[in-house]
Design an enzyme around this catalytic site. Structure first.
Site, PDB file in Angstrom:
ATOM      1  N   SER A 104       0.826  -1.198   0.000  1.00 42.16           N
ATOM      2  CA  SER A 104       0.000   0.000   0.000  1.00 42.16           C
ATOM      3  C   SER A 104       0.868   1.260   0.000  1.00 42.16           C
ATOM      4  O   SER A 104       1.706   1.421  -0.890  1.00 42.16           O
ATOM      5  CB  SER A 104      -0.960  -0.049   1.196  1.00 42.16           C
ATOM      6  OG  SER A 104      -1.936   0.958   1.103  1.00 42.16           O
ATOM      7  N   HIS A 132      -7.840  -4.768  -1.100  1.00 46.33           N
ATOM      8  CA  HIS A 132      -6.773  -3.943  -0.555  1.00 46.33           C
ATOM      9  C   HIS A 132      -6.562  -4.267   0.929  1.00 46.33           C
ATOM     10  O   HIS A 132      -7.509  -4.524   1.672  1.00 46.33           O
ATOM     11  CB  HIS A 132      -7.114  -2.457  -0.703  1.00 46.33           C
ATOM     12  CG  HIS A 132      -5.947  -1.575  -0.376  1.00 46.33           C
ATOM     13  ND1 HIS A 132      -4.952  -1.321  -1.284  1.00 46.33           N
ATOM     14  CD2 HIS A 132      -5.593  -0.928   0.761  1.00 46.33           C
ATOM     15  CE1 HIS A 132      -4.039  -0.541  -0.726  1.00 46.33           C
ATOM     16  NE2 HIS A 132      -4.410  -0.297   0.519  1.00 46.33           N
ATOM     17  N   ASP A 184      -9.745  -3.269  -5.609  1.00 48.39           N
ATOM     18  CA  ASP A 184      -8.863  -2.324  -4.925  1.00 48.39           C
ATOM     19  C   ASP A 184      -8.820  -1.034  -5.726  1.00 48.39           C
ATOM     20  O   ASP A 184      -8.545  -1.070  -6.940  1.00 48.39           O
ATOM     21  CB  ASP A 184      -7.463  -2.941  -4.810  1.00 48.39           C
ATOM     22  CG  ASP A 184      -6.444  -2.011  -4.152  1.00 48.39           C
ATOM     23  OD1 ASP A 184      -6.838  -0.970  -3.599  1.00 48.39           O
ATOM     24  OD2 ASP A 184      -5.249  -2.345  -4.194  1.00 48.39           O
TER      25      ASP A 184
END
Length: 401
Positions: A189, A371, A341
């Site tokens: 991320s 995600h 995501d």
């Protein structure tokens, strides 16, 4: 008592509403994902209300809750775990106990959390880094960089660069028995954002004698130029990370000014003089056709925001803004993207641009991926998809580092 009961009742109603929000059909363990998604969205709404009341900042509530998930670093029969500092930046150091006849591989791992929350001490990251060190016989360094909004851009990036520069010194690598030619930088991320940029900087800076052999980016966010890509539209409400939540937290990395997230929501945040950068993130040419679907490309709107943020033109914020000549110097790369995501297209576009620059890229797309899946590898929020992604990541490292 009546007020508390009312608040509790409203919270249950909200939770029930969110938990019955439809999920994509191919999601594995939908009831678990639904519960996690409902908890996150309920927390998000609560954080918004508390912030509007002036009681606590939006990201602060999430950060406080995540601190409850942090673990005490303890060595085990296979790994010595050290809580130490590199150049005054806290790091979690994982050292295999088994003696090695040759120098070891090393992985520098940068945790996610939208730049505003999280730690390498989270149970899931401790599990991942311990597992990486054990399976690869590698030295693993987890970096606890300072977080926004208290420490905004570029402080988190500078913290990571400082640790990497320190670790890549010959005497430090020798101290931990690391092979200078077998070092990887990885992150998930926002940690993937930092990993991508640090790798670009190291590979393009002649002052770094020791270079990086590989980078591994797990559902990374790589640009802040266009926030109406197909993945933003398709996954606007999540699961796990909604577009609104990502914008709120991402903007705190830069400023507390409420005007910026309002402009970002409308894709009207880019300043004058930025149009030449759009081709570097243009999804209509760089995104594989199957992910474009029936979406129609429109450029971000320029100059609508009264306050100017020149940082939005900075490739240190958006690694996808690096030039082709800078990308050509990048090492072996592994990228994981997830279908469900909002950051999916950032990773897919980076794959395209790296391949166009003749960089050796391996890419895994998780069709049922969400995600933040890596974060859900420990109780009480154990998800099989998190384990599958971590397996792919560690297996790639074992084969390529």
């Amino acid at each position: 008592m009546g007020c508390k009961t009312l608040c509790f009742g409203l919270t249950l109603i909200l939770f029930a509403y969110y938990i019955y929000t439809p999920l994509p059909e191919n999601i594995e363990e939908p009831w678990k994902v639904g519960v996690i998604d409902a908890l996150i969205k309920t927390t998000s709404l609560t954080a918004t209300l508390l912030e509007n009341m002036g009681l606590i900042g939006y990201a602060e509530l999430f950060s406080m809750l995540l601190k409850l998930d942090q673990t005490v670093l303890i060595s085990d029969e296979n790994i010595t775990v050290m809580d130490t500092k590199f150049t005054d930046i806290p790091v979690c150091l994982y050292l295999p106990k088994k003696k090695s006849e040759s120098q070891r591989r090393a992985v520098i791992f940068i945790h996610g959390g939208a730049f505003v929350m999280g730690s390498c001490r989270q149970m899931a990251y401790d599990f991942l880094n311990r597992w990486t060190a054990n399976k690869l016989g590698a030295v693993v360094v987890g970096i606890d960089y300072r977080l926004a909004p208290q420490y905004q851009f570029p402080v988190p990036l500078e913290d990571v660069i400082s640790v990497v520069r320190f670790f890549l010194q010959d005497n430090i690598l020798a101290k931990y028995g690391v092979d200078p030619s077998r070092i990887c930088i990885s992150g998930d991320s926002s940690g993937g954002t930092l990993a991508a940029k640090v790798t670009q900087l190291v590979q393009n800076d002649p002052e770094f004698k020791n270079k990086i052999k590989a980078q591994a980016l797990i559902y990374p966010g790589l640009q802040a130029v266009d926030v109406l890509m197909p993945s933003h539209r398709q996954n606007e409400h999540g699961p796990i990370l909604s577009r609104d939540m990502a914008i709120k937290m991402g903007c705190l990395y830069l400023t507390k000014d409420k005007a910026l997230p309002q402009a970002v929501r409308e894709n009207q945040h880019m300043p004058h003089g930025s149009r030449h950068l759009f081709k570097l993130v243009n999804w209509s040419t760089l995104l594989p056709e199957k992910y474009r679907r029936n979406h129609i490309y429109t450029e971000p709107i320029i100059g609508k925001l009264n306050s100017s943020y020149p940082v939005l033109l900075d490739s240190r914020l958006s690694p996808l803004l690096a030039t082709d000549s800078q990308l050509e110097k990048l090492p072996l790369t592994y990228i994981i993207t997830c279908e469900h995501d909002i950051l999916r297209d950032d990773g897919l576009i980076y794959v395209s641009r790296l391949r166009n620059a003749a960089v050796n890229v391996s890419h895994d797309h998780i069709e049922d991926g969400i995600h933040g899946a890596l974060f859900f590898m420990t109780t009480p929020f154990y998800l099989h998809v998190g384990i599958r992604i971590s397996d792919k990541y560690i297996n790639w490292l074992e084969e390529n580092l």
